[in-house]
Design a protein around this motif. Structure first.
Motif, short mmCIF file in Angstrom:
data_model
loop_
_atom_site.label_atom_id
_atom_site.label_comp_id
_atom_site.label_asym_id
_atom_site.label_seq_id
_atom_site.Cartn_x
_atom_site.Cartn_y
_atom_site.Cartn_z
N SER A 79 8.33 14.28 4.34
CA SER A 79 6.48 13.60 4.66
C SER A 79 6.31 13.09 3.89
O SER A 79 6.53 12.09 2.90
N VAL A 80 5.78 11.80 4.90
CA VAL A 80 6.22 10.24 4.12
C VAL A 80 4.54 9.61 4.36
O VAL A 80 4.29 9.74 5.64
N VAL A 81 4.03 8.66 3.76
CA VAL A 81 2.63 7.71 3.97
C VAL A 81 3.08 6.86 3.84
O VAL A 81 3.28 5.92 2.84
N PHE A 82 3.09 5.62 5.08
CA PHE A 82 3.21 4.22 5.16
C PHE A 82 2.23 3.42 4.52
O PHE A 82 1.06 3.43 4.22
N GLY A 83 2.78 2.14 3.90
CA GLY A 83 1.80 1.74 3.23
C GLY A 83 1.54 0.91 3.73
O GLY A 83 1.93 0.50 4.91
N ASP A 84 1.70 -0.70 3.07
CA ASP A 84 1.21 -1.70 3.92
C ASP A 84 2.58 -2.67 4.08
O ASP A 84 2.77 -3.94 4.27
N THR A 85 3.96 -1.83 4.22
CA THR A 85 5.28 -2.58 3.96
C THR A 85 5.28 -3.10 5.44
O THR A 85 4.69 -2.22 6.38
N LYS A 86 6.20 -3.64 5.60
CA LYS A 86 6.42 -4.35 7.28
C LYS A 86 7.31 -3.13 7.70
O LYS A 86 7.85 -2.47 7.01
N VAL A 87 7.06 -3.60 9.39
CA VAL A 87 7.23 -2.06 10.31
C VAL A 87 8.74 -1.83 9.89
O VAL A 87 9.59 -0.79 9.90
N ASP A 88 9.70 -2.61 9.75
CA ASP A 88 11.30 -2.99 10.00
C ASP A 88 11.37 -2.26 9.18
O ASP A 88 12.71 -1.39 9.01
N ARG A 89 10.94 -2.32 7.78
CA ARG A 89 11.37 -1.63 6.47
C ARG A 89 11.11 -0.21 6.45
O ARG A 89 11.90 0.23 6.39
N TRP A 90 9.77 0.06 7.31
CA TRP A 90 10.13 1.32 7.08
C TRP A 90 10.57 2.15 8.77
O TRP A 90 11.48 3.75 8.10
N VAL A 91 11.18 1.24 9.31
CA VAL A 91 11.97 1.96 11.18
C VAL A 91 13.81 2.42 10.38
O VAL A 91 14.20 2.83 10.30
N GLU A 92 14.12 1.38 8.73
CA GLU A 92 15.53 1.20 8.21
C GLU A 92 15.22 2.48 7.57
O GLU A 92 16.54 2.98 7.16
N PHE A 93 13.61 2.67 7.13
CA PHE A 93 13.93 4.14 6.07
C PHE A 93 13.95 5.22 6.75
O PHE A 93 14.69 6.48 6.26
N LEU A 94 13.69 5.37 8.38
CA LEU A 94 14.35 6.39 9.31
C LEU A 94 15.34 6.65 9.15
O LEU A 94 15.28 7.56 9.56
N LYS A 95 16.01 5.52 9.72
CA LYS A 95 17.11 5.78 9.65
C LYS A 95 18.57 6.21 9.29
O LYS A 95 19.28 7.18 9.54
N ARG A 96 17.76 6.57 7.79
CA ARG A 96 18.36 7.14 6.36
C ARG A 96 18.03 8.51 6.57
O ARG A 96 19.10 9.18 5.59
#
Length: 361
Positions: free
Chosen positions: A208-225
């Protein structure tokens, strides 16, 4: 003699502080059961003295407490708490900014603690991350940080952990790295932005993830894991770029419809989404694989902005069995609901077995 659960809460303070503390003292004096299963103290209205809180926690430990829940604006913890052999569940909530941070002693030995829930205003390095290594059986951990005023890494190196919930206060700018070494983790909840360094998590099933103000590409990297998960809930999905493929994902919850996620989830079975962010819907040229082979249920809000999306799903989802539409707060008029329902019921359905259910919230 038979009372095993004690719950003290000052959310309804009919009496003053002295009367309240005398009452708690008296109850503990009369407590004669050999063991207290659950001991809860929630002091969010009254500034109970540190000495009193310490005394009551000490009494709970002496009563062989199993589950301890403490919330106080003034907090001091007795040393005996950190070596309690009967404790299986511990919650410490101390998020006030007007008092110094409680610190953890060097010796911590909680051999049977399985659930730990900590809320701190700032600097969990001096308490939470000293407490965790002393819990060799820890299976569930929740850490809520109100103010992150340091750049120390948050390292979770817990082989026994199955559930992890990490929360940063909304709007908090986080400069720390979150390092996860949790090979047996099954559930991961992240609320707030940060930099995540993760090893392979083969046991992870749900996130379960609530995305903050972090850049989108950083969250894409998170999802890859976390591509091996089966269930994913996201509270903010600003994704237009290609996402990694989730081959095992069967349950997906989104704040609004996002075709990119459907295209990345070939085995998706259950889709939930809220209000669409686009008033105009451009139908894609190709249909995602899951809509042809696996998608069987859809849950969404019944609003005008979702009608074109629902028509698209009904016309193209070939194995769909159930669509559940809940009327949202922006569609409260009965006449409008009936009009939207009639419009959907006229849409040709790709699946002959598809049922449409309408619910009021």
């Amino acid at each position: 003699m038979l009372v095993t659960n004690l719950d003290f809460d000052d959310s309804h303070p009919f009496h003053d502080l002295d009367c309240f503390t005398q009452f708690v003292d008296r109850v503990l004096e009369l407590q004669k059961s050999p063991q207290v299963k659950s001991f809860r103290m929630c002091f969010s209205e009254m500034w109970v003295k540190k000495s009193k809180v310490l005394k009551w926690i000490d009494a709970a430990v002496r009563l062989h407490v199993s589950e301890l829940d403490v919330k106080a604006m003034l907090l001091e913890l007795p040393l005996c708490l950190f070596t309690c052999r009967t404790l299986t569940k511990l919650r410490i909530d101390h998020d006030t900014q007007y008092e110094e941070v409680w610190e953890c002693p060097s010796l911590v030995n909680l051999p049977f603690l399985k659930t730990l829930d900590i809320v701190v205003f700032k600097n969990p390095i001096v308490n939470a991350f000293k407490l965790i290594p002393g819990c060799p059986m820890l299976e569930s951990l929740s850490l809520h940080v109100q103010c992150c005023n340091n750049e120390d890494d948050y390292i979770f190196n817990i082989a026994t952990l199955k559930r992890l919930k990490l929360t940063f206060r909304k709007g908090l700018v986080v400069h720390t790295r979150v390092v996860l070494h949790v090979p047996n983790l099954e559930y991961l909840s992240i609320d707030g932005g940060s930099i995540f360094v993760m090893e392979d998590m083969p046991s992870l099933v749900e996130a379960s993830v609530v995305f903050g103000d972090t850049k989108v590409d950083r969250w894409v990297e998170f999802l890859k894991r976390i591509t091996g998960i089966k269930s994913l809930s996201i509270q903010y999905a600003p994704f237009t770029s290609p996402l990694p493929v989730f081959p095992k994902l069967s349950h997906l919850e989104l704040p609004s419809f996002c075709l990119t996620f459907l295209e990345s989830s070939p085995g998706l079975k259950h889709l939930c989404f809220g209000m669409s962010t686009n008033s105009h819907w451009d139908e894609p040229k190709s249909v995602p694989e899951c809509m042809v082979t696996t998608l069987t249920s859809v849950n969404c809000n019944g609003q005008k902005c979702n009608i074109q999306l629902l028509e698209y799903l009904l016309r193209n989802a070939e194995v769909l069995k159930r669509v559940t539409i809940t009327w949202g707060y922006m569609c409260s008029k009965t006449a409008e609901q009936m009009q939207l329902a009639a419009q959907l019921l006229k849409v040709p359905r790709a699946s002959r077995h598809c049922e449409i259910h309408f619910l009021r919230n």
